[in-house]
Design a protein around this motif. Structure first.
Motif, short mmCIF file in Angstrom:
data_model
loop_
_atom_site.label_atom_id
_atom_site.label_comp_id
_atom_site.label_asym_id
_atom_site.label_seq_id
_atom_site.Cartn_x
_atom_site.Cartn_y
_atom_site.Cartn_z
N ILE A 163 0.74 -1.24 -0.23
CA ILE A 163 0.01 -0.07 -0.12
C ILE A 163 0.87 1.26 -0.06
CG2 ILE A 163 -1.60 1.43 1.36
CD1 ILE A 163 -2.76 -1.52 2.23
N LEU A 164 1.98 1.31 0.80
CA LEU A 164 2.82 2.29 0.90
C LEU A 164 3.56 2.66 -0.28
CD1 LEU A 164 4.11 2.05 4.59
CD2 LEU A 164 2.64 3.97 3.92
N VAL A 165 3.90 1.44 -1.02
CA VAL A 165 4.74 1.61 -2.30
C VAL A 165 3.92 2.22 -3.17
CG1 VAL A 165 5.50 0.27 -4.27
CG2 VAL A 165 6.31 -0.28 -2.05
N HIS A 166 2.67 2.02 -3.51
CA HIS A 166 1.72 2.42 -4.17
C HIS A 166 1.61 4.25 -4.11
CE1 HIS A 166 -1.87 3.09 -6.86
NE2 HIS A 166 -2.47 3.72 -5.94
N TYR A 167 1.36 4.44 -2.75
CA TYR A 167 1.03 5.93 -2.58
C TYR A 167 2.45 6.58 -2.71
CZ TYR A 167 -3.68 5.03 -1.44
OH TYR A 167 -4.97 4.43 -1.60
N ILE A 168 3.26 6.30 -1.96
CA ILE A 168 4.90 6.74 -1.89
C ILE A 168 5.18 7.13 -3.36
CG2 ILE A 168 7.27 6.62 -1.20
CD1 ILE A 168 6.13 5.76 1.35
#
Length: 530
Positions: free
Chosen positions: A294-299
């Motif tokens: 999830i963090l990879v997607h947004y960051i």
């Protein structure tokens, strides 16, 4: 009217090892992201060498890709030595420069170009007409900027992937023109829009999918356990202990990749998160991986919007995402996740300890309805994996082998020996071979079970018998391995072998006699009609 883009470059030096050796795959990813943003390809000049440009020589084999409007795809228009291809590329360079002068190109995507040679005229025209340019290749982009070209984003190639480069290129152009764009994760842009692959990563969380994809890691661990019991290979027990610790990392990587689907970037994030989530067991690993994805997607998206260099985007998205998710699990979630896993294992052990035979019988009787009803992969398989995490084998895993795999093998074997018609033998043979050789494809028995209620009932009864025996012998094992490895990987080889043989023989005999009865009735009816 859509913006027209020219793609210019080569397979590059460092780029060659990061996607450049497969030009079609590299170009297709860019075209996919362009399509999603409503951008069109107006021109293409891509020189693909068979080795890295860092070591290429004039005689190195190479090919020149151009854009075929009628086919709407890249095509090879010249092949030969690198020297010959570079000469052929000059004509394309002139054509692209002319398109820029005529206002037919709105933007340029660059990868490891040659602004002094095969791309000189195009970049001179781009500088003159202030065409926005985005690209990678540290040396080439620096040279392009020095020539007065309007570069809106530039980066080196290190740490990038086909997908992250393509997303960075298209995001930069779309932000420059203020065009809405959401990266496509897979398939065509049109199909992606219809199927929802551009939806929030939260909607891509699929616990069952993560578990299923991680199964090979658990089976590998079971095979090591089996091998460690062979005389002379006892040292493999240390490898088994190491593999148990690696299971959370496997689940974290799978989870991160499935949730973000950003290839190598999400894999790196998953590994970092998984290593930090080891103390939380496989539940902790899965939580860490999902968080990393999830963090990879947004960051990643935010860094691209802020116009960070592509290399930096990948480093931050992969490294920082994994660290944040992993540290969250390490300090807060690990104890809870470990306790949850222990609770499930304790519940299974408690139920079995009350009456092993009855527990096995119930599990055996329910396992066929569970897999037919879709409950197996959603509920039973995760429990099997939780059991295997501790010891490498499982109570329900043993029931799986005797109640599904061996029963399916018995049914298919009976239809090979005594089929109701010749066609059924041909259908049954591959299923039997896969059941015995690989410990899977229990669905091979479906045609015979669904066409005859007695065979169906016999399958459930045989599975119940196998489960009953599993409980009586206190067996722990696994499916998804060749049948001859099943007993070796269990805690009771002799008992497991007996249980497997009993289930197979029971289902074989029931199906055999049902088929014989069916043939007898058919023959009697035929005689009456005659």
């Amino acid at each position: 009217m859509s913006r027209q883009i020219a793609i210019i470059g080569s397979s590059g030096g460092n780029l060659f090892n990061l996607g450049g050796r497969d030009p079609r795959k590299l170009l297709d990813e860019i075209l996919l992201q362009m399509e999603s943003a409503g951008l069109s390809c107006a021109a293409l000049q891509f020189i693909a060498a068979e080795t890295s440009m860092d070591s290429a020589k004039p005689g190195t084999p190479a090919a020149l890709y151009s854009w075929k409007m009628s086919q709407n795809e890249p095509v090879i228009i010249a092949q030969g030595t690198l020297e010959e291809v570079n000469k052929a590329a000059l004509t394309l360079d002139q054509d692209i420069a002319e398109q820029i002068k005529l206002g037919e190109i709105d933007g340029i995507i660059v990868m490891s170009a040659d602004p002094k040679g095969s791309n000189r005229q195009a970049f001179e025209a781009a500088a003159l007409h202030k065409i926005p340019v985005t690209g990678t290749g540290g040396t080439s982009m620096a040279m392009i900027q020095s020539r007065g070209v309007h570069v809106i984003s530039a980066s080196g190639t290190t740490g990038t992937t086909n997908r992250t480069r393509a997303v960075a290129f298209v995001t930069s152009l779309c932000k420059h023109w203020r065009i809405p764009y959401r990266p496509v994760i897979g398939g065509s842009a049109a199909a992606a829009a219809q199927s929802g692959s551009q939806v929030s990563p939260w909607k891509r969380i699929n616990l069952r999918g993560i578990m299923m994809a991680s199964l090979p890691g658990f089976i590998g661990m079971a095979l090591i356990l089996a091998a460690s019991k062979i005389p002379g290979l006892s040292s493999l027990s240390a490898v088994f202990d190491l593999m148990i610790k690696a299971l959370p990392v496997i689940l974290a990587v799978i989870a991160a990749k499935q949730v973000s689907e950003l290839d190598e970037v999400s894999i790196v994030a998953g590994i970092v998160a998984g290593v930090l989530s080891v103390e939380g067991g496989i539940i902790g690993g899965m939580i860490g991986g999902i968080g990393a994805g999830i963090l990879v997607h947004y960051i990643f998206r935010k860094c691209v919007e802020w116009r960070f260099p592509a290399t930096t985007v990948n480093i931050i998205a992969g490294g920082v995402s994994g660290l944040i998710a992993g540290l969250f699990v390490y300090f807060l979630i690990a104890p809870v996740a470990l306790a949850a896993g222990e609770g499930v294992r304790y519940l299974i052990e408690t139920l079995v300890s009350w009456s092993p035979a009855i527990a096995g019988l119930i599990a055996g009787l329910l396992i066929w309805p569970a897999i037919i009803g879709g409950v197996y992969h959603a509920a039973i398989l995760p429990i099997v994996l939780l059991e295997m995490e501790r010891t490498g084998n499982s109570f329900l895993g043993a029931v799986d082998m005797v109640g599904l795999v061996m029963v399916s093998a018995g049914i298919t074997l009976a239809n090979m020996v005594a089929p109701r018609d010749k066609g059924e033998a041909a259908v049954a043979a591959p299923g039997f071979a896969i059941n015995m050789g690989f410990g899977t494809f229990v669905e091979a028995a479906y045609p015979f079970m669904f066409s005859n209620k007695l065979v169906f009932g016999g399958a459930i009864a045989s599975a119940g018998l196998g489960g009953l025996l599993i409980g009586l012998f206190g067996v722990r094992g696994t499916a998804y391995v060749p049948s001859f490895l099943g007993p070796i990987s269990s805690n009771n080889a002799t008992g497991f072998l007996f249980c497997m043989a009993a289930s197979l023989l029971c289902s074989f005999l029931i199906t055999f006699f049902v088929n014989k009865m069916s043939l007898g009735r058919r023959s009697k009816q035929h005689n009456l009609e005659a």
